[in-house]
Design a protein around this motif. Structure first.
Motif, short mmCIF file in Angstrom:
data_model
loop_
_atom_site.label_atom_id
_atom_site.label_comp_id
_atom_site.label_asym_id
_atom_site.label_seq_id
_atom_site.Cartn_x
_atom_site.Cartn_y
_atom_site.Cartn_z
N SER B 155 8.63 81.35 11.06
CA SER B 155 9.73 81.52 10.13
C SER B 155 9.97 80.27 9.29
CB SER B 155 10.99 81.95 10.86
OG SER B 155 11.65 80.83 11.38
N ALA B 156 9.57 79.11 9.77
CA ALA B 156 9.77 77.91 8.93
C ALA B 156 8.94 78.02 7.65
CB ALA B 156 9.39 76.66 9.71
N THR B 157 7.70 78.48 7.80
CA THR B 157 6.84 78.67 6.63
C THR B 157 7.44 79.68 5.67
OG1 THR B 157 4.94 78.27 8.03
CG2 THR B 157 4.52 79.30 5.88
N THR B 158 7.80 80.82 6.22
CA THR B 158 8.38 81.89 5.42
C THR B 158 9.60 81.38 4.67
OG1 THR B 158 7.63 83.49 7.03
CG2 THR B 158 9.42 84.17 5.57
N ASP B 159 10.52 80.80 5.38
CA ASP B 159 11.75 80.33 4.75
C ASP B 159 11.44 79.31 3.65
OD1 ASP B 159 12.70 81.82 6.82
OD2 ASP B 159 13.83 80.22 7.77
N GLY B 160 10.51 78.43 3.95
CA GLY B 160 10.18 77.41 2.96
C GLY B 160 9.65 78.01 1.68
N LEU B 161 8.79 79.01 1.81
CA LEU B 161 8.23 79.63 0.61
C LEU B 161 9.32 80.35 -0.20
CD1 LEU B 161 4.91 81.05 2.09
CD2 LEU B 161 5.10 79.35 0.26
#
Lengths: 252, 252, 252, 252, 252, 252
Positions: B155-161
């Motif tokens: 989710s960190a990747t997703t949120d960042g994008l």
């Protein structure tokens, strides 16, 4: 070249009418086939009907995809199967509504569409806007007939209603070209043109001419962005055929 | 009141996410149900997918039509099932994309939509134009993720994008409100809003609030012209259920 | 939650009508207050009237700002106080015209506005364009009544004129939803709807429902760009109250 | 002829700048007067400021209405006092923003507006749309300065920021004419024009030229529909002066 | 200052009418000259006529370019010579159609154009769109007269037809300003204005006033992009005069 | 059928290139002729050039009108001769710019035009708007080359500049189809298409295909309103040939 006309409703009479006209108007080297789905509604007069026709329409298209050079969705609407097919093939695909309006643009300044029942007016205006052609459209006018009346009503009545609507478009709305807004009106173009002395476009012929041109020129549907082939995803409880067009990992 | 959220894809995880959020945000008297079709694609990322989801989506809607006061199509697209349902019932129906954009209009001057893969950009611009809201839309920006990545990626990747795309919309495109452009992004609104200090709208909540309002005010879908109930026609080789909504002669 | 309806004219009869309707239609947890300015014009029928009402309207809003969760400007126009309040607070603010038109978008394909005197036609078209909703508006039709006639004329006459204008919108302009285009028409929605069999939206109810939704969802007005709080500047010969909302150096 | 320039803020320095420029550019027979209200905000940077300036602006206009042939609202915004004055007089009235953009249309293909702080971008885009000139506007670009900085900042900095924004408009946005988007920029037109080699329009001069033309040609503001004189209504707790412009029964 | 009015048709009667009106309406310091080409059509009623008038029109403009400060193309159409001249000089150039519509924008909310034969309706709508003013135009209405009838028909008939068309524009289309849409109607503005009680704009006067303003303010046509001077190319079998305006290598 | 391609400039090299490509792409039964005027400019890069080319272009068209079934103006601009010819004949007429854009509409979602020098950008945007296709156009991008450089520059440089501009259109502007925006680029379509993997349309081929279709379908240019044959008027000092097309009294 081989062009497939898909009538998305299940009325063989419509399919036959489309085949007759397209065959008569084709260039010598063009081979015409016309089919309709095995399941779905007998006519299309609403978004609901369109969606009921979608699976059957896609199915016949997929089954015949390899055998044709170009595809027509022969329903005078912004049928979403046009876009679905553009996604799954790079062979040219067009609907008869869009085809008729594009060709109207080179024959006059503003076109009008003459359609059947009044419910089509907002749907066809949405189509005109979607095609980006609102600035070229003088009006959408309806006759009040149901689609299937085009087969059963006596033709003098039918012709009279269509000519009256077209005349109003020309005299009141400033149209100088008429698009016949129903596949069931195919074949009436000459009669209406003679009555009103303006060009009248049959969408079946317009689609034929655009695709003959595209195939002979070697043009393909773009596969970037809007019409990119969709990525593979699992399909639940659908025929295997429908999984065919997806891009799979390692397979572009 | 009872509101039915229909996730038109067949991923129960999405359906569950929609149910959780809608339930959490509902007014005390609102009862939320969320379902998905029994057949169709696992995610919707193209018109082709939309059409494969159409019959299953209509089927679950028709099966539950009598039991609910209002209906949501919980896919962030201009899914045609919204219009098909508006034709067959006068109970309010809305899609989560349209709902989020309408509510954005009272919170800011220009909204942007943040979506998943780049192919959605033209599709969502078409939606914006179809809703008549192009004058209020600053941009549609994509993150490059596939829809199903929203469930599997960390989710960190997703949120960042998502935050990066939203930030570009705000700082470069002049957006002052962000619409989360995928049902799979449901629940991220607060995180994005805190990161950027602008309102962020989750379409599931927006649809919920519009329909709670509409039901409590007694507003119904218009049955004139665009959303008139379609006339009866024979259906070939389709489940009888689909013939139910048609108007039949002598039965309005 | 607490919602403040500000009638920007100084007619208590209008204020009372707004309070009655909003109270009747509110969700159980919503507390309604309706007020009007202490100074200004008795009705608003022009930009000139709007500007005469502006200071009094802002004054009552500022005096009550802390006590409410959301604010309605209950004048069926693109009253500039809506935007001024969006600048000075992040609590949701809406006008009844914009609210009615946004909600009309989920109930039909094209709405029409029925208003009072003919001078409102260009003003409300400007409003429709400003909201970015021109593509969804079929027409603005006037009845020829003055605003204050809505209180004094016998109601059969009033109702007849409104229904006639709405009928023309539906039958000639292609509208499938009607927005009642004057706060003074509040309460007539059911009567018009029954006469014409299309949804009819009262802007007071529409504003109420949008704000109940926004407050319950936690949405705030964006403070970036268009609705950023204005920077402090000296005010000459104006009540101190009006200097309150400015951002001052070292105070964001 | 006599033309009144009304600076709607209460900064005499702005008023003086407007008077100087208009006087220098006037035809021999034109007499220029410039004033500002006795009460209101020192600068206008938001709708809130605009509304606080409205009553004072209308008051000075009404007090001097009989003595002038035409009126300018010398604030680079879509200030609503322009429309209020068009309602109450048939003498020509124009704002400096609209004037500059209309004249830009005969000097180039696309104009850009260079303004002060970024919050003006959406407001001036709204103005451009309201004037119906969006098709002629390449961009609205801001310098980041506050309006009052134009008086206090050293002029090299100010000029540099304005020229940089104008250069970006020309080189990146395709503008071929620049409109100086703040009354406080009055007098910088030559400097910017020399730097960029494109026409640069000062709104004060543009308003002057349009009104000199209109008065000499005998053109008056239309009194039909949008700018009809408003009907009389009681005013509560407002100076009597404001009741003067209304049409009263038996007095057209 | 010296302003050249070029009537692009070869009817000296039209040229004389233009001269008379422009002279009567000019500021004291303005010197008016009016000419027409030595070759071309007697009137302009089509694109074909426009093109036949183009070379002669450019020729007289080039022959007199050095002697005047500004140029009018005195044909009520979107005559392409306006743009060609803007390319070859930086002195201000305007057509009477564009001039009248721009000035109408400050006198009312929506203008209509009253023209001669019905074929002008689409051409003038194209002009309105090209000027970017479609949002301000209520209608284009024709009288059915041919252009040359304006000289030969008895004036009561002519006036009656023009007033009838203007009245329909005002009462049915919502126009509050009328533009007289033919150079041959020059001089009828007062009569029509008195009949209808709305402002009526004569394009010859409008062009005069815009150019008097532009010259006195020192504004020049932009030479970037759209109106950049064209690069030299060989001309085959054309008078040398036409090669004059080109930029040649080493000569900017 | 016989189709006449008219290159409106006087460079035989361009004419030859057009003939070669059209001949190669024609259907078996189509006979191609390509000509250019005897007088006029060697290339067309401005409205001024367009007008200098107009008389010669009309002359060759009129001289050959009886011998052909359809006419192409082979200049990638909104050349007014297209409209003049549509007025004087009912045989189909098209320009290569309009043709390429209409065909792009069936192959992708948004097209971009790649042109030569930057001055063409505003001119081609005007063309796009005039065709009513602004909603389908992603961008107009220029390479900085002059038109005649296309013949003289080494082809690697030329190709590189065109491909770079097209790549920017695809990657930055969202185009999925490219139109080659200069008759001098004819023949480069395959090279650009291979480099970018999107459809690339040569306007000469597009015009050919639209006209082959129109002639085979029997469609004619409308003679109502916009393209009505112009009425007779005396021509002063022009070749008699130009008087031929007018309708004369008693001769329709």
């Amino acid at each position: 070249m081989r062009i497939l006309f898909i009538n998305p409703n299940t009325s063989p009479g419509f399919t036959e009418k489309v085949r007759t006209i397209a065959t008569r108007q084709a260039f010598p080297g063009t081979e015409i086939t016309a089919i309709n789905p095995a399941y779905g509604p007998r006519s299309i007069e609403s978004i609901y009907d369109e969606l009921l026709s979608a699976a059957g329409t896609l199915q016949v298209a997929l089954e015949h995809m390899a055998d044709f050079d170009a595809f027509v969705i022969a329903c005078y609407s912004d049928h979403p199967a046009v876009y679905a097919l553009r996604e799954v093939t790079d062979k040219p695909v067009v609907g008869i509504a869009e085809a008729s309006m594009l060709l109207a643009c080179i024959l006059g300044h503003r076109f009008s569409v003459v359609t059947t029942n009044r419910e089509w007016e907002p749907l066809l205006w949405d189509a005109v806007h979607h095609y980006g052609l609102a600035g070229r459209c003088a009006s959408v006018r309806s006759t009040g007939m149901a689609v299937l009346d085009l087969e059963s009503a006596d033709s003098a009545t039918t012709d009279g209603l269509i000519i009256a609507a077209a005349r109003a478009a020309v005299e009141q709305d400033g149209a100088d070209v008429i698009c016949l807004g129903c596949a069931g009106m195919a074949g009436l173009d000459e009669k209406v043109s003679q009555a009103l002395n303006v060009p009248v476009i049959d969408g079946v012929v317009a689609a034929l001419k655009l695709l003959e041109g595209a195939v002979s020129a070697g043009w393909r549907t773009s596969k970037r962005l809007a019409y990119a082939r969709p990525q593979y995803k699992e399909l639940d409880n659908l025929p295997d055929l429908f999984a065919g067009p997806y891009i799979r990992p390692g397979n572009n």
